[in-house]
Scaffold this motif. Structure first.
Motif, PDB file in Angstrom:
ATOM      1  N   SER A 299       0.841  -1.210   0.000  1.00 21.17           N
ATOM      2  CA  SER A 299       0.000   0.000   0.000  1.00 21.17           C
ATOM      3  C   SER A 299       0.869   1.251   0.000  1.00 21.17           C
ATOM      4  CB  SER A 299      -0.927  -0.003   1.218  1.00 21.17           C
ATOM      5  OG  SER A 299      -1.795  -1.127   1.187  1.00 21.17           O
ATOM      6  N   SER A 300       1.949   1.205   0.774  1.00 20.99           N
ATOM      7  CA  SER A 300       2.805   2.402   0.875  1.00 20.99           C
ATOM      8  C   SER A 300       3.644   2.617  -0.374  1.00 20.99           C
ATOM      9  CB  SER A 300       3.733   2.273   2.094  1.00 20.99           C
ATOM     10  OG  SER A 300       4.729   1.280   1.867  1.00 20.99           O
ATOM     11  N   LEU A 301       3.891   1.561  -1.137  1.00 22.04           N
ATOM     12  CA  LEU A 301       4.743   1.680  -2.323  1.00 22.04           C
ATOM     13  C   LEU A 301       3.976   2.065  -3.584  1.00 22.04           C
ATOM     14  CD1 LEU A 301       7.079  -1.444  -1.906  1.00 22.04           C
ATOM     15  CD2 LEU A 301       7.645   0.942  -1.473  1.00 22.04           C
ATOM     16  N   GLN A 302       2.652   2.151  -3.494  1.00 23.88           N
ATOM     17  CA  GLN A 302       1.853   2.429  -4.699  1.00 23.88           C
ATOM     18  C   GLN A 302       2.285   3.708  -5.394  1.00 23.88           C
ATOM     19  OE1 GLN A 302      -2.466   2.134  -4.499  1.00 23.88           O
ATOM     20  NE2 GLN A 302      -2.281   0.686  -2.810  1.00 23.88           N
ATOM     21  N   GLY A 303       2.472   4.758  -4.606  1.00 28.48           N
ATOM     22  CA  GLY A 303       2.823   6.051  -5.202  1.00 28.48           C
ATOM     23  C   GLY A 303       4.150   6.002  -5.930  1.00 28.48           C
ATOM     24  N   ALA A 304       5.152   5.398  -5.272  1.00 30.56           N
ATOM     25  CA  ALA A 304       6.482   5.320  -5.891  1.00 30.56           C
ATOM     26  C   ALA A 304       6.439   4.466  -7.155  1.00 30.56           C
ATOM     27  CB  ALA A 304       7.482   4.741  -4.892  1.00 30.56           C
ATOM     28  N   TYR A 305       5.757   3.328  -7.077  1.00 28.42           N
ATOM     29  CA  TYR A 305       5.660   2.445  -8.240  1.00 28.42           C
ATOM     30  C   TYR A 305       4.948   3.156  -9.394  1.00 28.42           C
ATOM     31  CZ  TYR A 305       4.601  -1.673 -11.082  1.00 28.42           C
ATOM     32  OH  TYR A 305       4.506  -2.563 -12.118  1.00 28.42           O
ATOM     33  N   HIS A 306       3.866   3.841  -9.074  1.00 27.56           N
ATOM     34  CA  HIS A 306       3.095   4.544 -10.109  1.00 27.56           C
ATOM     35  C   HIS A 306       3.951   5.602 -10.782  1.00 27.56           C
ATOM     36  CE1 HIS A 306      -0.136   6.918 -11.956  1.00 27.56           C
ATOM     37  NE2 HIS A 306      -0.845   5.816 -11.894  1.00 27.56           N
ATOM     38  N   GLN A 307       4.695   6.340  -9.960  1.00 27.87           N
ATOM     39  CA  GLN A 307       5.536   7.403 -10.510  1.00 27.87           C
ATOM     40  C   GLN A 307       6.636   6.833 -11.404  1.00 27.87           C
ATOM     41  OE1 GLN A 307       5.240  10.762 -10.145  1.00 27.87           O
ATOM     42  NE2 GLN A 307       7.004  11.053 -11.492  1.00 27.87           N
ATOM     43  N   MET A 308       7.273   5.757 -10.936  1.00 29.99           N
ATOM     44  CA  MET A 308       8.451   5.233 -11.630  1.00 29.99           C
ATOM     45  C   MET A 308       8.110   4.441 -12.889  1.00 29.99           C
ATOM     46  SD  MET A 308      10.601   3.962  -8.273  1.00 29.99           S
ATOM     47  CE  MET A 308      12.081   3.425  -9.121  1.00 29.99           C
ATOM     48  N   TYR A 309       6.991   3.716 -12.857  1.00 29.09           N
ATOM     49  CA  TYR A 309       6.726   2.779 -13.953  1.00 29.09           C
ATOM     50  C   TYR A 309       5.460   3.061 -14.738  1.00 29.09           C
ATOM     51  CZ  TYR A 309      10.365   0.231 -11.490  1.00 29.09           C
ATOM     52  OH  TYR A 309      11.541  -0.114 -10.888  1.00 29.09           O
ATOM     53  N   THR A 381       2.272  -0.456 -17.669  1.00 22.71           N
ATOM     54  CA  THR A 381       3.428   0.418 -17.465  1.00 22.71           C
ATOM     55  C   THR A 381       3.734   1.182 -18.753  1.00 22.71           C
ATOM     56  OG1 THR A 381       5.024  -1.264 -18.147  1.00 22.71           O
ATOM     57  CG2 THR A 381       4.397  -1.222 -15.807  1.00 22.71           C
ATOM     58  N   THR A 382       4.525   2.229 -18.605  1.00 22.93           N
ATOM     59  CA  THR A 382       4.916   3.018 -19.779  1.00 22.93           C
ATOM     60  C   THR A 382       5.703   2.159 -20.763  1.00 22.93           C
ATOM     61  OG1 THR A 382       5.039   4.968 -18.349  1.00 22.93           O
ATOM     62  CG2 THR A 382       6.074   5.137 -20.509  1.00 22.93           C
ATOM     63  N   GLU A 383       6.544   1.269 -20.219  1.00 24.69           N
ATOM     64  CA  GLU A 383       7.329   0.386 -21.083  1.00 24.69           C
ATOM     65  C   GLU A 383       6.419  -0.547 -21.872  1.00 24.69           C
ATOM     66  OE1 GLU A 383      10.974  -2.882 -20.706  1.00 24.69           O
ATOM     67  OE2 GLU A 383       9.734  -2.419 -18.968  1.00 24.69           O
ATOM     68  N   GLU A 384       5.437  -1.158 -21.197  1.00 21.83           N
ATOM     69  CA  GLU A 384       4.518  -2.060 -21.885  1.00 21.83           C
ATOM     70  C   GLU A 384       3.714  -1.316 -22.942  1.00 21.83           C
ATOM     71  OE1 GLU A 384       3.528  -5.302 -18.329  1.00 21.83           O
ATOM     72  OE2 GLU A 384       2.501  -3.369 -18.372  1.00 21.83           O
ATOM     73  N   GLU A 385       3.251  -0.130 -22.591  1.00 22.82           N
ATOM     74  CA  GLU A 385       2.452   0.661 -23.539  1.00 22.82           C
ATOM     75  C   GLU A 385       3.239   0.911 -24.814  1.00 22.82           C
ATOM     76  OE1 GLU A 385       0.027   4.943 -23.627  1.00 22.82           O
ATOM     77  OE2 GLU A 385       1.202   4.370 -21.871  1.00 22.82           O
ATOM     78  N   GLY A 386       4.519   1.274 -24.664  1.00 26.21           N
ATOM     79  CA  GLY A 386       5.345   1.529 -25.836  1.00 26.21           C
ATOM     80  C   GLY A 386       5.564   0.284 -26.668  1.00 26.21           C
ATOM     81  N   LEU A 387       5.851  -0.829 -25.994  1.00 23.01           N
ATOM     82  CA  LEU A 387       6.087  -2.086 -26.714  1.00 23.01           C
ATOM     83  C   LEU A 387       4.841  -2.548 -27.447  1.00 23.01           C
ATOM     84  CD1 LEU A 387       8.174  -4.088 -24.066  1.00 23.01           C
ATOM     85  CD2 LEU A 387       8.989  -3.297 -26.284  1.00 23.01           C
ATOM     86  N   TRP A 388       3.698  -2.480 -26.779  1.00 22.98           N
ATOM     87  CA  TRP A 388       2.461  -2.984 -27.377  1.00 22.98           C
ATOM     88  C   TRP A 388       2.007  -2.111 -28.543  1.00 22.98           C
ATOM     89  CZ3 TRP A 388      -0.598  -3.986 -22.171  1.00 22.98           C
ATOM     90  CH2 TRP A 388       0.062  -5.010 -21.471  1.00 22.98           C
ATOM     91  N   ASN A 389       2.306  -0.825 -28.469  1.00 19.61           N
ATOM     92  CA  ASN A 389       1.947   0.061 -29.583  1.00 19.61           C
ATOM     93  C   ASN A 389       2.775  -0.262 -30.822  1.00 19.61           C
ATOM     94  OD1 ASN A 389      -0.191   1.927 -29.044  1.00 19.61           O
ATOM     95  ND2 ASN A 389       1.092   2.919 -27.519  1.00 19.61           N
ATOM     96  N   VAL A 390       4.022  -0.670 -30.590  1.00 16.51           N
ATOM     97  CA  VAL A 390       4.925  -0.973 -31.708  1.00 16.51           C
ATOM     98  C   VAL A 390       4.654  -2.361 -32.277  1.00 16.51           C
ATOM     99  CG1 VAL A 390       7.341  -1.381 -32.330  1.00 16.51           C
ATOM    100  CG2 VAL A 390       6.729   0.593 -30.933  1.00 16.51           C
ATOM    101  N   ASP A 391       4.382  -3.322 -31.368  1.00 22.25           N
ATOM    102  CA  ASP A 391       4.232  -4.716 -31.800  1.00 22.25           C
ATOM    103  C   ASP A 391       3.002  -5.324 -31.140  1.00 22.25           C
ATOM    104  OD1 ASP A 391       4.436  -7.354 -32.519  1.00 22.25           O
ATOM    105  OD2 ASP A 391       6.550  -7.570 -31.993  1.00 22.25           O
TER     106      ASP A 391
END
Length: 1049
Positions: A299-309, A381-391
């Motif tokens: 619960s406490s890590l949600q903000g950090a995870y959301h920001q980073m990924y 995640t931002t990484e997944e979004e980019g990958l899925w848009n490309v392929d």
């Protein structure tokens, strides 16, 4: 010497193959030099030498040690090339390097690995001071020395200790790493490494627990009484705010400290999971505290995870040089899995159920809070979004769960699935409640997509276990699905279409009123939507509708579906599409479901044409060709059942495509396409009318003949052989009347094909179907038509059987004689007794192979034919058969060899039970058997076949497995988890490999009940028992065989 070695090591890293191979050969030629090993250690120790060369020196040293250090090592090449005094120098220098104060972790890790390999052979007899040095260095050394010592100790625990060595030092070892783990003044990465060493101890404990259960449990209890408070403390501690991206990139002190804390927490969670799997009862009392700490941290890590990924794109899935993961996404993933494991602990369940009972409704319950947590971490995640848009294929592979990429998103799906297995209704209601509140806010599309993704995962599990979602809940999600399908964000829109299909499939009749409109919307989107992701999502969603909506509603849309798929394909570059395996498979799966609504569309519509088009571009994809085969077989069999006219129409439609594929495959040297065409042709012929359509043989036989006489491709030869056999079965007259371009008759052509396949130049696997073809020729042509060729053919089969080694090939050839024995067993014995094969008679060669392999035969018809044929051979009471000696029972040797974990993992002959307890390993010598007369062996085989035909063998195996599981069960207060395997465990991998190698697992491992064969064998044994001499033969059976026969007869 060292200069020469440096030059050669540098050359081994050349991108040019020639110089690289030459350097490797020169290095091997120096193995016998007395300074070779110590020279490599010296190079690895020099700071002035480039890092890659130092690492190469240690890699070369490892290869040398395995090959030439000691006969105790598994990869030893036969000659020890290092004298004892040189070994002592190398050991000392290598250990100094591994435990030096240098901070170069890659070199020290490589040195530690070589130390462990030498220790495998020399510890403790030739290297008695190794462990004392490490045990002294760990509490007293600098951070650099401590790091090296822990790495060496980690390798020793993983690879070197046998049970006696481990238990001699276990208490001291565990104490010394505990002191490092709890020492706040040490670097957190070193503390994490100490926890990792402790986790490795559980692999040894698990391995020896069966033989020393009380001692192992007492030791584990003592160790965990000290470690558990530390684990709880680490779990309750909070991570600081994550470093900025700039700090991460610049590797500042704060970034390093953060990584160390993440690594420590990660190792603690990993060791808790390991304890839970080996000693669940010991962890159970602490499960509520650990569950709460894990939930609070997530619960406490949600903000950090959301920001980073979710918002940024920080680096993820990273490990340090010691193999310790240190990024936040890894920690979240491990904690989600541990939270899921805790949900199966009885104390946790009791407390959560109590809370649930005290609350009214689903608003604000802990279930809803779990859904909130799951949705937070399941966002794209931002990484997944980019990958899925490309392929789009990557998106689809994640969606169909065929990817090996296990992420927090998929872990959240698993968490909710496990919760749903326990609290079905509450889970659905909790997810619906949170989805309502979420969709009433202005939260991002990613959160709304994640909620529907979690629902999709839950529905997929429902489908797998034949559960349904309630009508009220199903209707409750409709508005959110409609909302999603209309949004601009492509992944939310795609998710709406996917969930609409899943919900329709798992809600029974609840959504029948809207199902047709949902399906129509998906059909329209395939053609009209601008997004590839949405289009392929709709193609996949169509499968759900076709599998769940009554055919009366979907059949009118059959042509439209096939047309939509065709239109989609026309917009794609088929060459690029062929590289998208998952997308190609999805297209075929949807097309299959559409075709099978009514296979008559294959005669008039474009369904099969489209199937062949996809297949022609994806013929190298094994899963796709399997689907194409299954679809074509289903269509062919149903059309053939309509009558010969329908079958003629089918042949007119597909034969040009199939024979054309042979030509295209030949021109492009595309073997996969030719193979697929041969397999489909074989299927077409298998379901052929009798007689076959006029011109069938003429259309296909010239191409099949060319392939069978010219190709060396194993799968192609098998498929083409089967195709010829199937034509022969259905219309031997048309085949025998056919003539090739030289005027050679069909029978002669087939005999030439058989002659080629039986020659030693064609290997067993490629010729695996030739026996069935030969048997069919003998049966259809008869002795009169074959004339002298019959004896030549049977002699060739017997000779090839003598050298055959592959099981399917042996069965194929044996059944030639088995089928002949059904008609006249005496003539078969006469022929084989007069035949000379090498130094033996044909009777000796054939009976030896036949009886040794009979119990592994596959296929109901084949097994039944074999059983009857053997019974007829037995009933002959022919003295020539009685005088033939064959393999009887396996002589099981005994061994008292001590196994380390390393040897246990690497030995092909080492057997592991389901509780991962080592049994006596087989020696490397070949198996030895008793010798028995052939009639006695026939009885032994038939007793085993009687047991298999009754289904009792499978029941006995299941009962034994259940008994073993019960004996080894010590789950304490944790729910059983029978379908979950920890694939990270060496024991689990070994178990799976043993099952695969032994052929015990899967379809071939167990035979289903066969009443017809059982009835025949019961009658056979009843008649045999009444005849003179049977009592003596019965007495020669083993006690187990006698008991089986008494029980079954």
């Amino acid at each position: 010497m060292e200069e020469q070695l440096v030059q050669l090591l540098s050359a081994t890293q050349s991108s040019s193959e020639g110089p690289r191979k030459a350097a490797e050969a020169q290095l091997r030629s120096l193995y016998g030099h007395s300074d070779f090993a110590i020279g490599l250690v010296a190079i690895a120790s020099h700071d002035s030498v480039p890092l890659n060369t130092r690492q190469a020196a240690l890699l070369c040293l490892k290869t040398f040690v395995l090959a030439a250090w000691s006969s105790q090592l598994d990869e030893f090449k036969g000659q020890v090339l290092v004298r004892d005094e040189e070994k002592a120098r190398v050991r000392a220098a290598l250990l100094d390097l591994a435990t030096s104060e240098r901070e170069d972790r890659k070199v020290k890790s490589a040195a530690s690995y070589v130390v462990s390999k030498i220790a495998n052979a020399d510890f403790p007899d030739e290297w008695p001071d190794l462990l004392p040095k490490l045990m002294h260095l760990i509490p007293n050394g600098t951070d650099g020395q401590l790091h090296g010592a822990l790495k060496v100790l980690d390798e020793l625990v993983d690879d070197c200790f046998n049970e006696e060595q481990f238990f001699n030092v276990a208490r001291d070892l565990v104490k010394v790493v505990y002191d490092v783990a709890v020492n706040d003044s040490r670097k957190t990465t070193l503390r994490a490494l100490a926890v990792s060493v402790f986790r490795g101890c559980f692999d040894i404990l698990e391995m020896v627990m069966e033989d020393h259960k009380a001692a192992v449990k007492a030791f584990a209890d003592e160790a965990l009484s000290a470690w558990t408070p530390f684990f709880i403390q680490v779990m309750k501690s909070r991570l600081p705010s994550p470093p900025s991206e700039d700090d991460e990139n610049q590797d500042t002190g704060s970034a390093e400290a953060y990584r160390g804390l993440v690594a420590l927490k990660l190792q603690v969670v990993k060791v808790l999971m390991r304890i839970r799997s080996v000693f669940p009862a010991m962890l159970s009392p602490q499960s509520p505290v650990l569950f709460t700490a894990t939930w609070e941290e997530l619960s406490s890590l949600q903000g950090a995870y959301h920001q980073m990924y979710i918002e940024e794109e920080r680096q993820s899935r990273l490990e340090d040089a010691d193999g310790l993961p240190y990024t936040l996404d890894f920690l979240v993933l491990e904690e989600l899995d541990f939270m899921q494991a805790c949900l199966r602990a009885s104390p946790v369940r009791v407390e959560l159920e109590k809370q649930l009972q005290s609350q009214n409704g689903t608003e604000g319950t802990w279930v809803t809070e779990v859904m909130k947590l799951a949705v937070a971490y399941a966002q794209i995640t931002t990484e997944e979004e980019g990958l899925w848009n490309v392929d789009v294929n990557i998106f689809l592979s994640e969606e169909t769960s065929v990817t090996a990429n296990y992420t927090p998103r998929t872990a959240c799906g698993d968490l909710v699935i496990k919760l749903g297995e326990w609290l079905n209704a509450a889970t659905v209601e909790g997810l619906l409640s949170y989805t309502r509140s979420l969709y009433s806010t202005t939260q991002s599309w990613k959160a709304k997509e994640a909620a529907l993704y979690i629902l999709n995962q839950l529905l997929g599990d429902f489908q797998d276990v034949d559960k349904q979602i309630g009508p009220e809940a199903a209707n409750g999600f409709i508005d959110f699905i409609r909302y999603a399908m209309q949004q601009q964000d492509i992944f939310l829109r795609a998710r709406g279409y996917l969930v609409a299909g899943s919900l329709t499939r798992t809600s029974g009749d609840a959504l029948q009123q809207v199902a047709a409109s949902f399906m129509e919307a998906s059909l329209q989107a395939i053609t009209n939507d601008d997004s590839d992701v949405v289009q392929v999502s709709c193609i996949r969603a169509l499968q759900y509708y076709l599998q769940s909506i009554p055919p009366a509603a979907t059949l009118p849309m059959q042509s439209s579906i096939i047309s939509a798929l065709s239109n989609y394909l026309q917009t794609q570059d088929l060459q690029e599409l062929a590289e998208s395996d998952d997308l190609m498979v999805t297209l075929v799966e949807t097309l299959r479901d559409a075709i099978l609504l009514d296979t008559r569309i294959c005669l008039t519509g474009a369904g099969l044409d489209l199937l062949f088009t996809i297949a022609s571009h994806g013929a190298s994809n094994f899963q796709l060709t399997m689907l194409v085969n299954e679809t074509f077989e289903e269509a062919t069999s149903t059309i053939s059942a309509l009558g010969s006219d329908a079958y003629v129409q089918l042949c007119e439609k597909v034969l040009p495509s199939l024979t054309g594929a042979f030509d295209i495959g030949n021109l492009t040297e595309e073997n996969a396409l030719t193979n697929l065409a041969a397999e489909l042709l074989s299927v077409l012929a298998e379901h052929g009318s009798e007689p076959l359509p006029q011109g069938f043989v003429q259309a296909v036989m010239p191409k099949l003949n060319r392939l069978l006489l010219g190709s060396n491709d194993e799968e192609l030869l098998k498929a083409a052989t089967t195709a010829v056999k199937n034509m022969l079965m259905h219309d031997s007259k048309q085949l025998f009347d056919w003539r090739d371009e030289t005027g050679k008759g069909g029978l002669e052509v087939v005999l030439v094909i058989i002659d080629r396949l039986l020659s030693p130049a064609v290997d067993d696997n490629a010729a695996a179907e030739v026996g069935a073809l030969a048997a069919e020729v003998v049966e259809k042509a008869g002795s009169e038509r074959l004339g002298p060729y019959l004896m030549q053919l049977l002699r060739a089969v017997a000779v090839r059987l003598g050298s055959a080694a592959q099981a399917q090939f042996i069965q194929s050839l044996t059944l030639v004689f088995a089928r002949l024995s059904l008609v006249n067993a005496h003539e078969v014995v006469d022929f084989l007794a007069q035949l000379q094969v090498g130094q033996d008679t044909g009777l000796q060669v054939v009976l030896a192979k036949w009886l040794e392999n009979s119990v592994t035969f596959a296929g109901y018809d084949e097994i039944r034919q074999n059983v009857i044929a053997l019974s007829k051979l037995y009933d002959l009471k022919d003295p020539r058969v009685a005088q033939t000696m064959v393999k009887g029972d396996l002589i099981v040797p005994q061994s008292d060899r001590i196994m380390t974990r390393s040897r246990a993992r690497n030995s092909k002959h080492f057997v592991l039970t389901s509780s991962s307890v080592p049994l006596t390993p087989y020696p490397t010598d070949p198996d030895q058997y008793t010798l028995v007369p052939a009639p006695l062996k026939i009885l032994k085989v038939l007793v085993e076949e009687l047991l298999s035909a009754s289904g009792a063998s499978r029941a006995m195996d299941a009962a034994a497995a259940a008994e073993l599981a019960e004996e080894g069960s010590d789950d304490g207060d944790w729910e059983d988890e029978p379908n979950v395997l920890d694939l990270g465990l060496g024991t689990t991998k070994a178990d799976l490999m043993a099952l695969t190698e032994d052929g015990v697992s899967g379809v071939g491992g167990f035979r289903q009940r066969d009443d017809e064969t059982q009835a025949y064998l019961v009658g056979f044994f009843r008649d045999a028992a009444a005849k003179p001499g049977f009592a003596e033969e019965f007495a020669s059976l083993t006690p187990e065989e006698q008991e089986k026969l008494r029980a079954m007869s």
